[in-house]
Design a protein around this motif. Structure first.
Motif, mmCIF file in Angstrom:
data_model
loop_
_atom_site.group_PDB
_atom_site.id
_atom_site.type_symbol
_atom_site.label_atom_id
_atom_site.label_comp_id
_atom_site.label_asym_id
_atom_site.label_seq_id
_atom_site.Cartn_x
_atom_site.Cartn_y
_atom_site.Cartn_z
ATOM 1 N N GLY A 1 -29.766 18.368 6.028
ATOM 2 C CA GLY A 1 -29.765 19.771 5.630
ATOM 3 C C GLY A 1 -29.761 20.700 6.825
ATOM 4 O O GLY A 1 -30.123 20.311 7.934
ATOM 5 N N MET A 2 -29.313 21.949 6.582
ATOM 6 C CA MET A 2 -29.316 22.983 7.615
ATOM 7 C C MET A 2 -30.620 23.771 7.512
ATOM 8 O O MET A 2 -31.139 24.000 6.418
ATOM 9 C CB MET A 2 -28.136 23.928 7.428
ATOM 10 N N SER A 3 -31.123 24.230 8.657
ATOM 11 C CA SER A 3 -32.423 24.894 8.660
ATOM 12 C C SER A 3 -32.362 26.384 8.357
ATOM 13 O O SER A 3 -33.384 26.993 8.073
ATOM 14 C CB SER A 3 -33.103 24.691 10.016
ATOM 15 N N ASN A 4 -31.184 26.993 8.422
ATOM 16 C CA ASN A 4 -31.088 28.421 8.138
ATOM 17 C C ASN A 4 -30.848 28.636 6.644
ATOM 18 O O ASN A 4 -30.532 27.716 5.909
ATOM 19 C CB ASN A 4 -29.985 29.072 8.972
ATOM 20 N N THR B 1 -30.415 11.453 1.764
ATOM 21 C CA THR B 1 -30.445 12.869 1.405
ATOM 22 C C THR B 1 -31.840 13.425 1.632
ATOM 23 O O THR B 1 -32.811 12.662 1.785
ATOM 24 C CB THR B 1 -30.068 13.077 -0.071
ATOM 25 N N LEU B 2 -31.944 14.741 1.632
ATOM 26 C CA LEU B 2 -33.257 15.363 1.820
ATOM 27 C C LEU B 2 -34.220 15.003 0.686
ATOM 28 O O LEU B 2 -35.372 14.626 0.975
ATOM 29 C CB LEU B 2 -33.109 16.883 1.938
ATOM 30 N N PRO B 3 -33.820 15.092 -0.586
ATOM 31 C CA PRO B 3 -34.761 14.691 -1.646
ATOM 32 C C PRO B 3 -35.248 13.254 -1.503
ATOM 33 O O PRO B 3 -36.428 12.965 -1.755
ATOM 34 C CB PRO B 3 -33.935 14.881 -2.926
ATOM 35 N N GLU B 4 -34.361 12.356 -1.100
ATOM 36 C CA GLU B 4 -34.766 10.962 -0.902
ATOM 37 C C GLU B 4 -35.757 10.852 0.253
ATOM 38 O O GLU B 4 -36.728 10.087 0.177
ATOM 39 C CB GLU B 4 -33.543 10.095 -0.624
ATOM 40 N N MET B 5 -35.519 11.620 1.314
ATOM 41 C CA MET B 5 -36.450 11.589 2.446
ATOM 42 C C MET B 5 -37.818 12.120 2.039
ATOM 43 O O MET B 5 -38.860 11.540 2.399
ATOM 44 C CB MET B 5 -35.886 12.404 3.611
ATOM 45 N N ALA C 1 -20.227 24.378 9.425
ATOM 46 C CA ALA C 1 -20.413 23.126 8.670
ATOM 47 C C ALA C 1 -20.669 23.464 7.207
ATOM 48 O O ALA C 1 -21.761 23.232 6.678
ATOM 49 C CB ALA C 1 -21.573 22.324 9.259
ATOM 50 N N PRO C 2 -19.679 24.016 6.516
ATOM 51 C CA PRO C 2 -19.897 24.509 5.152
ATOM 52 C C PRO C 2 -20.234 23.425 4.124
ATOM 53 O O PRO C 2 -20.749 23.738 3.042
ATOM 54 C CB PRO C 2 -18.559 25.186 4.816
ATOM 55 N N ASP C 3 -19.972 22.176 4.445
ATOM 56 C CA ASP C 3 -20.247 21.100 3.489
ATOM 57 C C ASP C 3 -21.688 20.593 3.544
ATOM 58 O O ASP C 3 -22.105 19.812 2.681
ATOM 59 C CB ASP C 3 -19.297 19.915 3.733
ATOM 60 N N ILE C 4 -22.431 21.021 4.554
ATOM 61 C CA ILE C 4 -23.820 20.569 4.683
ATOM 62 C C ILE C 4 -24.731 21.567 3.975
ATOM 63 O O ILE C 4 -24.785 22.745 4.357
ATOM 64 C CB ILE C 4 -24.228 20.430 6.154
ATOM 65 N N PRO C 5 -25.461 21.148 2.950
ATOM 66 C CA PRO C 5 -26.340 22.078 2.229
ATOM 67 C C PRO C 5 -27.541 22.491 3.081
ATOM 68 O O PRO C 5 -27.951 21.767 3.988
ATOM 69 C CB PRO C 5 -26.786 21.276 1.012
ATOM 70 N N THR C 6 -28.076 23.645 2.770
ATOM 71 C CA THR C 6 -29.281 24.087 3.466
ATOM 72 C C THR C 6 -30.497 23.393 2.855
ATOM 73 O O THR C 6 -30.458 22.910 1.715
ATOM 74 C CB THR C 6 -29.463 25.610 3.357
#
Length: 324
Positions: A223-226, A139-143, A233-238
């Motif tokens: 994560g999505m950059s926008n 996940t992004l927080p883990e990264m 891809a509605p399941d991918i958080p920004t």
């Protein structure tokens, strides 16, 4: 011949010319319109331009012909349009390189990036931050936590120095306070194999080429950059919603015209672009190209560019990029 008679003739000629010019403006377009794409045929810019051009042809009753003029990071095609007659018959599908970043990356540009009339934003293609499943984070927080504990160890690929893919990484470094190394490639054809083989840790890719890798389980989406979740891809958080409010960067596409193009033509074109972008058929075709429609007024496009220029300058300075 009396002076008054000569003046009368001159005045009549001026009025006739103005009337003719006004009629041509009102009746635009009267023959095919050319949209120059400053990248190679088959690129995302080309695909989006072709879909938009086909819709505008139907809406305005004249062919909109797409012409690819690639080279010099969009500078060749952009310069050709900047030098064209401001009559509404030559347009440019601009983007970050042509309108914003080239001014900071190239010492000698053959055109002035500010010498265009802005017509309308057309679309954007969200970027996904991808990682290899073998990395010690999912996940992004883990990264972010791993990057802070191991400064300089992680790398991220982009599709070129100065691109939105590169700037997305620089923005993440700034907002998250992490040290990750940029590794530029020429596109997904090079970057994804490098990511799969472990040569790089992450890659900011377009949704068009990145999403299939996520759906197949080959790569992980961090994560999505926008700023908003993508309808594709509605399941991918920004990245923004994961603790970095205001994070918003993605490749965009906007129609521009040579400086001096009459306002009535620009306004008519803006209305036509917004109308066709509301058509579900065109929206579906744009989705197939990994793009989401934008639209909006000419004033909104202008405000968008005015905000993009200083933001991009800060990121380029942060990255230590000097004009070549």
């Amino acid at each position: 011949m009396p002076i008054r008679f000569i003046r009368a003739l001159a005045g009549a000629a001026t009025l006739a010319f103005a009337a003719q010019a006004g009629a041509q403006t009102t009746d635009w377009p009267q023959h095919p319109v050319r949209i120059v794409v400053p990248f190679q045929a088959g690129s995302a810019t080309d695909l989006i331009s072709r879909q938009l051009g086909a819709a505008l042809s139907t809406e305005l009753g004249q062919p909109f012909v797409i012409e690819a003029r690639p080279g010099a990071a969009a500078a060749i095609g952009s310069a050709s349009v900047a030098r064209s007659a401001p009559d509404g018959y030559t347009l440019l599908m601009g983007g970050p390189a042509a309108i914003v970043t080239n001014r900071f990356l190239q010492k000698r540009l053959a055109y002035d990036p500010d010498a265009f009339e802005l017509v309308s934003l057309v679309a954007y293609t969200p970027n996904i931050l991808l990682s290899n499943p073998k990395e010690p984070f999912k996940t992004l927080p883990e990264m972010i936590a791993y990057a802070r504990a191991n400064p300089g160890k992680l790398t991220y690929a982009s599709f070129g120095t100065g691109t939105t893919s590169h700037m997305a990484g620089e923005m993440l470094k700034a907002v998250a306070g992490i040290d990750i190394l940029h590794v530029p490639y020429k596109g997904a054809g090079e970057a994804i194999p490098a990511l799969l083989s472990g040569q790089v840790s992450m890659y900011f890719d377009t949704i068009m080429t990145g999403l299939p890798q996520v759906k197949s389980g080959t790569l992980v989406a961090l994560g999505m950059s926008n700023s908003q979740r993508s309808a594709l891809a509605p399941d991918i958080p920004t990245i923004a919603e994961q603790g970095y409010a205001g994070y918003d960067i993605a490749p965009w596409y906007g129609l521009v015209a040579p400086q001096g193009t009459p306002a009535p033509i620009l306004d008519k074109l803006n209305r036509a672009v917004n109308k066709v972008l509301a058509d579900p058929a065109l929206r579906g075709k744009l989705a197939e190209a990994g793009a989401e429609p934008r639209g909006g007024s000419r004033e909104e496009f202008t405000a968008f560019i005015k905000a993009e220029i200083p933001r991009t300058k800060r990121l380029i300075d942060q990255a230590g990029i000097t004009p070549q």
